[in-house]
Motif scaffolding. Structure first.
Motif, PDB file in Angstrom:
ATOM      1  N   ARG A  91       0.835  -1.208   0.000  1.00  0.00           N
ATOM      2  CA  ARG A  91       0.000   0.000   0.000  1.00  0.00           C
ATOM      3  C   ARG A  91       0.873   1.262   0.000  1.00  0.00           C
ATOM      4  O   ARG A  91       0.633   2.199  -0.762  1.00  0.00           O
ATOM      5  N   GLU A  92       1.902   1.257   0.830  1.00  0.00           N
ATOM      6  CA  GLU A  92       2.801   2.413   0.909  1.00  0.00           C
ATOM      7  C   GLU A  92       3.533   2.628  -0.420  1.00  0.00           C
ATOM      8  O   GLU A  92       3.620   3.752  -0.916  1.00  0.00           O
ATOM      9  N   TYR A  93       4.057   1.553  -0.989  1.00  0.00           N
ATOM     10  CA  TYR A  93       4.801   1.669  -2.245  1.00  0.00           C
ATOM     11  C   TYR A  93       3.904   2.177  -3.375  1.00  0.00           C
ATOM     12  O   TYR A  93       4.258   3.124  -4.080  1.00  0.00           O
ATOM     13  N   PHE A  94       2.746   1.577  -3.557  1.00  0.00           N
ATOM     14  CA  PHE A  94       1.891   1.940  -4.676  1.00  0.00           C
ATOM     15  C   PHE A  94       1.107   3.228  -4.446  1.00  0.00           C
ATOM     16  O   PHE A  94       0.602   3.813  -5.398  1.00  0.00           O
ATOM     17  N   SER A  95       1.013   3.702  -3.222  1.00  0.00           N
ATOM     18  CA  SER A  95       0.324   4.973  -2.962  1.00  0.00           C
ATOM     19  C   SER A  95       1.096   6.153  -3.547  1.00  0.00           C
ATOM     20  O   SER A  95       0.537   7.236  -3.709  1.00  0.00           O
ATOM     21  N   GLU A  96       2.358   5.951  -3.878  1.00  0.00           N
ATOM     22  CA  GLU A  96       3.126   6.997  -4.561  1.00  0.00           C
ATOM     23  C   GLU A  96       2.546   7.277  -5.944  1.00  0.00           C
ATOM     24  O   GLU A  96       2.766   8.342  -6.503  1.00  0.00           O
TER      25      GLU A  96
ATOM     26  N   VAL B 108      -4.712   4.116  -3.220  1.00  0.00           N
ATOM     27  CA  VAL B 108      -4.902   2.667  -3.198  1.00  0.00           C
ATOM     28  C   VAL B 108      -6.188   2.357  -2.449  1.00  0.00           C
ATOM     29  O   VAL B 108      -6.371   2.758  -1.309  1.00  0.00           O
ATOM     30  N   VAL B 109      -7.093   1.633  -3.099  1.00  0.00           N
ATOM     31  CA  VAL B 109      -8.367   1.253  -2.508  1.00  0.00           C
ATOM     32  C   VAL B 109      -8.229  -0.045  -1.718  1.00  0.00           C
ATOM     33  O   VAL B 109      -8.760  -0.175  -0.620  1.00  0.00           O
ATOM     34  N   ASP B 110      -7.492  -1.018  -2.297  1.00  0.00           N
ATOM     35  CA  ASP B 110      -7.393  -2.330  -1.665  1.00  0.00           C
ATOM     36  C   ASP B 110      -6.105  -3.025  -2.071  1.00  0.00           C
ATOM     37  O   ASP B 110      -5.626  -2.852  -3.194  1.00  0.00           O
ATOM     38  N   VAL B 111      -5.537  -3.788  -1.142  1.00  0.00           N
ATOM     39  CA  VAL B 111      -4.386  -4.651  -1.415  1.00  0.00           C
ATOM     40  C   VAL B 111      -4.758  -6.036  -0.913  1.00  0.00           C
ATOM     41  O   VAL B 111      -5.147  -6.202   0.243  1.00  0.00           O
ATOM     42  N   ASP B 112      -4.646  -7.013  -1.797  1.00  0.00           N
ATOM     43  CA  ASP B 112      -5.017  -8.381  -1.446  1.00  0.00           C
ATOM     44  C   ASP B 112      -3.848  -9.314  -1.747  1.00  0.00           C
ATOM     45  O   ASP B 112      -3.603  -9.648  -2.905  1.00  0.00           O
ATOM     46  N   ILE B 113      -3.105  -9.704  -0.689  1.00  0.00           N
ATOM     47  CA  ILE B 113      -2.038 -10.681  -0.846  1.00  0.00           C
ATOM     48  C   ILE B 113      -2.691 -12.057  -0.763  1.00  0.00           C
ATOM     49  O   ILE B 113      -3.342 -12.388   0.217  1.00  0.00           O
TER      50      ILE B 113
ATOM     51  N   ALA C 105      -0.069 -10.721  -5.429  1.00  0.00           N
ATOM     52  CA  ALA C 105      -1.118  -9.890  -4.836  1.00  0.00           C
ATOM     53  C   ALA C 105      -1.829  -9.107  -5.938  1.00  0.00           C
ATOM     54  O   ALA C 105      -1.369  -9.040  -7.074  1.00  0.00           O
ATOM     55  N   PHE C 106      -2.946  -8.512  -5.549  1.00  0.00           N
ATOM     56  CA  PHE C 106      -3.679  -7.594  -6.407  1.00  0.00           C
ATOM     57  C   PHE C 106      -3.752  -6.260  -5.681  1.00  0.00           C
ATOM     58  O   PHE C 106      -4.047  -6.210  -4.493  1.00  0.00           O
ATOM     59  N   VAL C 107      -3.456  -5.193  -6.409  1.00  0.00           N
ATOM     60  CA  VAL C 107      -3.541  -3.837  -5.857  1.00  0.00           C
ATOM     61  C   VAL C 107      -4.580  -3.088  -6.670  1.00  0.00           C
ATOM     62  O   VAL C 107      -4.492  -3.018  -7.896  1.00  0.00           O
ATOM     63  N   GLN C 108      -5.566  -2.535  -5.970  1.00  0.00           N
ATOM     64  CA  GLN C 108      -6.646  -1.810  -6.644  1.00  0.00           C
ATOM     65  C   GLN C 108      -6.549  -0.323  -6.324  1.00  0.00           C
ATOM     66  O   GLN C 108      -6.395   0.063  -5.166  1.00  0.00           O
ATOM     67  N   PHE C 109      -6.654   0.486  -7.362  1.00  0.00           N
ATOM     68  CA  PHE C 109      -6.621   1.942  -7.227  1.00  0.00           C
ATOM     69  C   PHE C 109      -8.017   2.513  -7.415  1.00  0.00           C
ATOM     70  O   PHE C 109      -8.921   1.828  -7.894  1.00  0.00           O
ATOM     71  N   ASP C 110      -8.180   3.791  -7.073  1.00  0.00           N
ATOM     72  CA  ASP C 110      -9.483   4.439  -7.225  1.00  0.00           C
ATOM     73  C   ASP C 110      -9.685   5.015  -8.624  1.00  0.00           C
ATOM     74  O   ASP C 110     -10.759   5.498  -8.947  1.00  0.00           O
ATOM     75  N   ASP C 111      -8.640   4.973  -9.447  1.00  0.00           N
ATOM     76  CA  ASP C 111      -8.711   5.568 -10.780  1.00  0.00           C
ATOM     77  C   ASP C 111      -7.839   4.756 -11.745  1.00  0.00           C
ATOM     78  O   ASP C 111      -7.079   3.886 -11.315  1.00  0.00           O
ATOM     79  N   TYR C 112      -7.937   5.069 -13.008  1.00  0.00           N
ATOM     80  CA  TYR C 112      -7.165   4.361 -14.029  1.00  0.00           C
ATOM     81  C   TYR C 112      -5.732   4.881 -14.140  1.00  0.00           C
ATOM     82  O   TYR C 112      -4.819   4.140 -14.486  1.00  0.00           O
ATOM     83  N   ASP C 113      -5.525   6.152 -13.865  1.00  0.00           N
ATOM     84  CA  ASP C 113      -4.214   6.793 -14.008  1.00  0.00           C
ATOM     85  C   ASP C 113      -3.084   6.093 -13.235  1.00  0.00           C
ATOM     86  O   ASP C 113      -2.008   5.887 -13.785  1.00  0.00           O
ATOM     87  N   PRO C 114      -3.293   5.757 -11.964  1.00  0.00           N
ATOM     88  CA  PRO C 114      -2.216   5.103 -11.214  1.00  0.00           C
ATOM     89  C   PRO C 114      -1.775   3.771 -11.820  1.00  0.00           C
ATOM     90  O   PRO C 114      -0.607   3.387 -11.690  1.00  0.00           O
TER      91      PRO C 114
END
Length: 85
Positions: free
Chosen positions: A21-26, A30-35, A48-57
């Motif tokens: 979450r910390e790494y990808f929040s840059e 980040v909406v969700d991280v699922d390891i 894992a899957f990392v979900q963002f609130d938008d397409y840009d990230p």
């Protein structure tokens, strides 16, 4: 891209949800991280899957990964992508 979720592979056992979450929040919110865990052994399966609130990230994450991969191939460095987390 038109997705808000990315697949992250090669995750070491010591990597936790908050580390991802910390790494990808840059790159964005980040909406969700699922390891993903093994159902029987309860051990991490290494992805894992990392979900963002938008397409840009997602675009930023893919571009950053691509640049890192190109650099590692060019330099022939033995570092793995997970060591960058």
């Amino acid at each position: 891209m038109t997705v808000k979720k990315i697949f992250v592979s090669g995750i070491k056992d010591e990597i936790e949800t908050e580390d991802l979450r910390e790494y990808f929040s840059e790159m964005g919110d980040v909406v969700d991280v699922d390891i993903i865990m093994d159902k029987e052994t309860k051990r991490k399966r290494g992805f894992a899957f990392v979900q963002f609130d938008d397409y840009d990230p997602v675009d930023k994450a893919v571009c950053k990964y691509y640049q890192l991969l190109c650099f590692l191939c060019w330099s022939k460095s033995p570092i793995t992508l997970l060591q960058c987390f």
